[in-house]
Design a protein around this motif. Structure first.
Motif, PDB file in Angstrom:
ATOM      1  N   GLU A  82     -37.508  32.121  31.938  1.00  0.00           N
ATOM      2  CA  GLU A  82     -36.477  32.734  30.766  1.00  0.00           C
ATOM      3  C   GLU A  82     -37.208  34.142  30.818  1.00  0.00           C
ATOM      4  O   GLU A  82     -37.840  35.282  31.159  1.00  0.00           O
ATOM      5  N   CYS A  83     -35.937  34.823  30.981  1.00  0.00           N
ATOM      6  CA  CYS A  83     -36.050  36.451  31.150  1.00  0.00           C
ATOM      7  C   CYS A  83     -34.515  37.221  30.139  1.00  0.00           C
ATOM      8  O   CYS A  83     -33.858  36.934  29.612  1.00  0.00           O
ATOM      9  N   CYS A 112     -39.441  38.999  33.162  1.00  0.00           N
ATOM     10  CA  CYS A 112     -38.951  37.240  33.494  1.00  0.00           C
ATOM     11  C   CYS A 112     -40.933  36.752  33.471  1.00  0.00           C
ATOM     12  O   CYS A 112     -41.308  37.655  33.703  1.00  0.00           O
ATOM     13  N   LYS A 113     -40.514  35.413  32.560  1.00  0.00           N
ATOM     14  CA  LYS A 113     -41.574  35.326  31.918  1.00  0.00           C
ATOM     15  C   LYS A 113     -41.972  33.764  32.380  1.00  0.00           C
ATOM     16  O   LYS A 113     -40.634  32.783  32.141  1.00  0.00           O
ATOM     17  N   CYS A 114     -42.700  32.858  32.539  1.00  0.00           N
ATOM     18  CA  CYS A 114     -42.874  31.444  32.447  1.00  0.00           C
ATOM     19  C   CYS A 114     -42.416  30.913  31.213  1.00  0.00           C
ATOM     20  O   CYS A 114     -44.522  31.058  30.604  1.00  0.00           O
ATOM     21  N   GLY A 117     -47.499  33.023  32.526  1.00  0.00           N
ATOM     22  CA  GLY A 117     -47.061  34.412  33.191  1.00  0.00           C
ATOM     23  C   GLY A 117     -45.892  35.075  33.927  1.00  0.00           C
ATOM     24  O   GLY A 117     -44.592  34.397  33.314  1.00  0.00           O
ATOM     25  N   ASN A 118     -46.005  36.483  34.114  1.00  0.00           N
ATOM     26  CA  ASN A 118     -44.939  36.862  34.575  1.00  0.00           C
ATOM     27  C   ASN A 118     -43.847  36.854  35.552  1.00  0.00           C
ATOM     28  O   ASN A 118     -45.079  35.831  36.725  1.00  0.00           O
ATOM     29  N   VAL A 119     -42.647  36.514  35.737  1.00  0.00           N
ATOM     30  CA  VAL A 119     -42.167  36.003  36.868  1.00  0.00           C
ATOM     31  C   VAL A 119     -41.359  37.397  37.986  1.00  0.00           C
ATOM     32  O   VAL A 119     -40.497  37.342  36.840  1.00  0.00           O
TER      33      VAL A 119
END
Length: 698
Positions: free
Chosen positions: A555-556, A547-549, A536-538
C-alpha cells in the motif's frame, strides 16, 4: 535532503543574527534598553509592539479587527476593542441572549453581543380569501376585515344583507355580498304547466281552464256553491267525508279505530258511524265488567268475564309431593291431600321419624307413609381386602391384617425375611410380596452392562481397550495422527482435529505448510522480485509516496508534508520537490527583499519591513526632546532634533555648547545646553560641620 538544507539555512541565519547583534547598536527609550532583535510592548501604547533594529526601536501598529457590535469598548491593558458582554439599559444589566423589554409592543428585543437587537413580533397567517388586510389601531399584526360594506351600511360576517331584488336573498360571506335565488316550495306531481304570476318569484300550478277565450277556475260546484281544489266539501252523510279533487267531489267513509282481535260480534250503536265491541258480561240478570270476577255456583270453581263471556275454571290447588301414592280429598274441601306418617305394630309414627327395628343390624324410618328398613352403615374395607369376614355377634365385616409366612406372623406393611439376598420382601395387604432390590441407574451411554459374580446390581464397564492397552474413562489416548487428539469417552476412543488458532479476517489464501497441522496466512509481500516483512517499509518508485507491506499487499500513500503557515495565500511546489512551500520574501519596486529585511520607504516617518511575504510599514515614534531645546527637523528626517551649534550668550558673553556658565548661587550648576542655559541644583551630603557663606555644602 530538503530537511537537511532547511536546518543548515536556519543555523546560518542564527549565526548571522548573533554576529550582527554583536556589531549592532543597542536601543534606548527612556529607561528601556534593548539589544538587537529584542522585542517589548510600549508601556504607553500596547497597540505598538517594538523591536530593536540598528540602535532604534521600530514599532508596528497592530491592525485590530472590527468588533461585531454597536458599542465596543477597550478593556484596560488591551490594544483592541471588544464587544462588551451583556447589555446595560437604563441602569439595568441583561445577560447575552436575554430578552430586553421594549417600548414598542410590536417588537421583540434581545441582548446579543453587547447590542440590543429588535425584530418585529411574529404574526399569524391570514386566510387565503383575505384580499384587503389592514392593521387596527393599537395592534401589531394585520387582520382581515370581517363583514361587508354595502350601500353605506356595514353588515356582520354570515349576516343577511337586504336585496334590491325580492326574488333573491343576500348574505355577507368572507367579506363579499353574495346573492342567491329564493327557495320556492315544490309543485305537485300532477302540475303539467307551471307558471310564475306577475310580481311573484315562485312558479305556481295554473288551475282552471281556458275555453273560448275565457278562463274558468278549477274547483267544484256543489249544491249551488263553489269549492276550491283540495278543499273540504260538506257531506250529507255524517259517516262520510268529502273533498274537491281535480274538479270532482269525492266522498269516502270516515276512518274508524280498529277493534280488538277477540271481538267476535261487533255492533254499531244507533246514531254512530263506527262499530264497537260490546264489553262486559250479562249473567244471572246482572252485568259484569270485562275482566271482572263473576260469582260461581260451585265453591271449587272461580269465574271471570273474559271478552264478553263468563268462563269458569277449577280453583288452583297446591301440588302434592311426588311420593304421594294415595291422595285423598277430605269431606267439604276442594283440594286433595296426602296422608302423612306410618302405622306400624299398632303405633303411629311421624313422617321422616325413626321406627324401632326388630333387627339390630338394620335401621328403620317412616318415609312417605311407609316403614323402610336398611342395613346399618359400615365403614369401608381397604381395596386390597380379598376375603373379608364378619365376626360372630357383629354387624359389619372386617379384614384380617398381617401375613403368616414360614410359621411366623408378620404385621401389615412389615418387612419379611427373604431367602434371596437380591430381593426384599414385605407384608402388603395380607400377602408377602418380594421385589428386586433397587439398583442405581446406569449412564445412558452404557451399551453392554454386566453383573459381576456375587453381586445383585449390573455395572457399566468403564475405560477403553485400544492397541492392547487399557485407558481410563475421559483419559487421553495416544493418536496415530499428530493432527488429531484422542480421548476415551463412554467406553469408546474418539478422535478430533486439534484446535487451530483463528486466521485474521483479511487472510484470503490460507495455506498449510508441509509437516504442520494448522493453516497459516502467508505474511509479508513479494514486490519487484523481493520479499518484504509484514508492516515493513517497501521502496517506492515515486519519491513523493511512501509504501508499506500491509496484510500481504503493498500500500502506497503520499508522504506527510509539514503544515504551511496560516497566512500563506499562494503555496507552490518547487520542481523536483514533493511538498508545497510558502514563497518567502517580498517583491517591491522591481527588487526582492528577504523575509524580515527592511524595505526602503519614500516617507521618512515610516519604517517598512518584509513580513510574511508582505511589505508592512509603521509610523516612527519620535523621542521626546528637552523642553529648553530649540527644535528643528533636518532634511530627509522624520523626527525633530535640538540645535547644538548655536551656543549661549549671558551678559554679553558667549558660551560654547556644553560649556559651564558661572552663577552667583553656589547651590546651582549651570551649563549651555542646546542653545539655552540650563541650571541644576547641587546635591549635598548631610553633615553637622560648618558651612562657609560662599559655599553650598559643608
Amino acid at each position: 535532503m530538503r530537511s537537511g538544507g532547511l536546518v543548515l539555512g536556519a543555523i546560518l541565519v542564527f549565526l548571522v543574527a548573533v554576529v550582527s547583534a554583536g556589531r549592532a547598536k543597542k536601543c534606548k527609550d527612556g529607561k528601556v534598553y534593548g539589544s538587537f532583535g529584542q522585542e517589548y510592548d510600549a508601556p504607553k501604547n500596547p497597540c505598538k509592539p517594538c523591536t530593536c533594529r540598528n540602535g532604534r526601536w521600530k514599532c508596528v501598529t497592530i491592525d485590530c479587527p472590527k468588533p461585531n457590535c454597536d458599542n465596543p469598548y477597550k478593556p484596560p491593558g488591551k490594544c483592541c476593542k471588544e464587544c462588551k458582554p451583556g447589555c446595560e439599559i437604563d441602569g439595568k444589566k441583561y445577560n447575552d441572549g436575554e430578552d430586553v423589554p421594549s417600548d414598542n409592543k410590536c417588537e421583540v428585543c434581545k441582548c446579543l453581543k453587547g447590542t440590543v437587537e429588535c425584530n418585529p413580533t411574529g404574526c399569524p397567517p391570514l386566510p387565503s380569501y383575505c384580499e384587503k388586510p389592514y392593521t387596527p389601531t393599537g395592534k401589531c399584526c394585520p387582520e382581515c376585515k370581517t363583514g361587508c360594506d354595502y350601500s353605506d351600511t356595514h353588515y356582520d360576517e354570515d349576516g343577511n344583507v337586504p336585496s334590491d331584488n325580492k326574488c333573491k336573498t343576500c348574505k355577507c360571506i368572507k367579506g363579499k355580498v353574495e346573492c342567491y335565488p329564493v327557495e320556492c316550495p315544490p309543485l305537485p306531481s300532477f302540475c303539467e304547466k307551471p307558471y310564475t304570476p306577475p310580481g311573484q318569484c315562485c312558479p305556481e300550478c295554473k288551475t282552471g281552464c281556458d275555453y273560448n277565450d275565457k278562463h274558468y277556475d278549477e274547483g267544484c260546484d256543489y249544491n249551488d256553491k263553489h269549492y276550491d281544489e283540495d278543499g273540504n266539501v260538506p257531506s250529507d252523510n255524517k259517516c262520510k267525508t268529502c273533498k274537491c279533487i281535480k274538479g270532482k267531489v269525492e266522498c269516502y267513509p270516515v276512518e274508524c279505530p280498529p277493534l280488538p282481535s277477540y271481538c267476535e260480534k261487533p255492533y254499531t250503536p244507533p246514531g254512530q258511524c263506527c262499530p264497537e265491541c260490546k264489553t262486559g258480561c250479562d249473567y244471572n240478570d246482572k252485568h259484569y265488567d270485562e275482566d271482572g270476577n263473576v260469582p260461581s255456583d260451585y265453591k271449587c270453581k272461580t269465574c271471570k268475564c273474559i271478552k264478553g263471556k263468563v268462563k269458569c275454571h277449577p280453583i288452583g290447588c297446591p301440588p302434592l309431593p311426588s311420593y304421594c301414592e294415595k291422595p285423598y280429598k277430605p269431606p267439604g274441601q276442594c283440594c286433595p291431600e296426602c296422608k302423612t306418617g306410618c302405622d306400624y305394630n299398632d303405633k303411629h309414627y311421624d313422617e321422616d321419624g325413626n321406627v324401632p327395628s326388630d333387627n339390630k343390624c338394620k335401621t328403620c324410618k317412616c318415609i312417605k307413609g311407609k316403614v323402610d328398613c336398611y342395613p346399618i352403615g359400615c365403614p369401608p374395607l381397604p381395596s386390597y381386602c380379598e376375603k373379608p369376614y364378619t365376626p360372630p355377634g357383629q354387624c359389619c365385616p372386617e379384614c384380617k391384617t398381617g401375613c403368616d409366612y414360614n410359621d411366623h406372623h408378620y404385621d401389615e406393611d412389615g418387612n419379611v425375611p427373604s431367602d434371596n439376598k437380591c430381593k426384599t420382601c414385605k407384608c402388603i395387604k395380607g400377602k408377602v410380596d418380594c421385589y428386586p432390590i433397587g439398583c442405581p441407574p446406569l449412564p445412558s451411554y452404557c451399551e453392554k452392562p454386566y453383573t459381576p459374580p456375587g453381586q445383585c446390581c449390573p455395572e457399566c464397564k468403564t475405560g477403553c481397550d485400544y492397541n492392547d492397552h487399557h485407558y481410563d474413562e475421559d483419559g487421553n489416548v495416544p493418536s496415530d495422527n499428530k493432527c488429531k487428539t484422542c480421548k476415551c469417552i463412554k467406553g469408546k476412543v474418539e478422535c478430533y482435529p486439534i484446535g487451530c488458532p483463528p486466521l485474521p479476517s483479511y487472510c484470503e489464501k490460507p495455506y498449510t505448510p508441509p509437516g504442520q497441522c494448522c493453516p497459516e496466512c502467508k505474511t509479508g509481500c513479494d514486490y519487484n522480485d523481493k520479499h518484504y516483512d509484514e508492516d515493513g517499509n517497501v521502496p517506492s518508485d515515486n519519491k513523493c509516496k511512501t509504501c508499506k507491506c500491509i496484510k500481504g499487499k503493498v500500500e502506497c500513500y503520499p508522504i506527510g508534508c509539514p503544515p504551511l503557515p496560516s497566512y500563506c495565500e499562494k503555496p507552490y511546489t518547487p520542481p523536483g520537490q514533493c511538498c508545497p512551500e510558502c514563497k518567502t520574501g517580498c517583491g517591491y519596486k522591481d527588487k526582492e527583499y528577504a523575509e524580515d529585511d527592511s524595505v526602503p520607504s519614500e516617507n521618512p516617518c515610516e519604517v517598512c519591513k518584509c513580513v510574511k511575504g508582505k511589505v508592512e510599514c509603521a509610523v516612527i515614534d519620535c523621542p521626546e526632546l528637552p523642553p529648553y531645546c530649540e527644535k528643528y527637523t533636518p532634511p530627509g528626517k522624520c523626527c525633530p532634533e535640538c540645535k547644538t551649534d548655536s551656543g549661549c550668550e549671558l551678559n554679553g558673553k558667549k558660551y560654547a555648547e556644553g560649556e559651564k556658565v558661572p552663577t552667583p548661587n553656589p547651590c546651582k550648576i549651570c551649563s549651555c545646553q542646546f542653545g539655552k542655559i540650563n541650571c541644576k541644583d547641587v546635591k549635598c551630603k548631610q553633615c553637622d560641620a560648618y558651612k562657609p557663606p560662599d559655599k553650598c555644602c559643608c
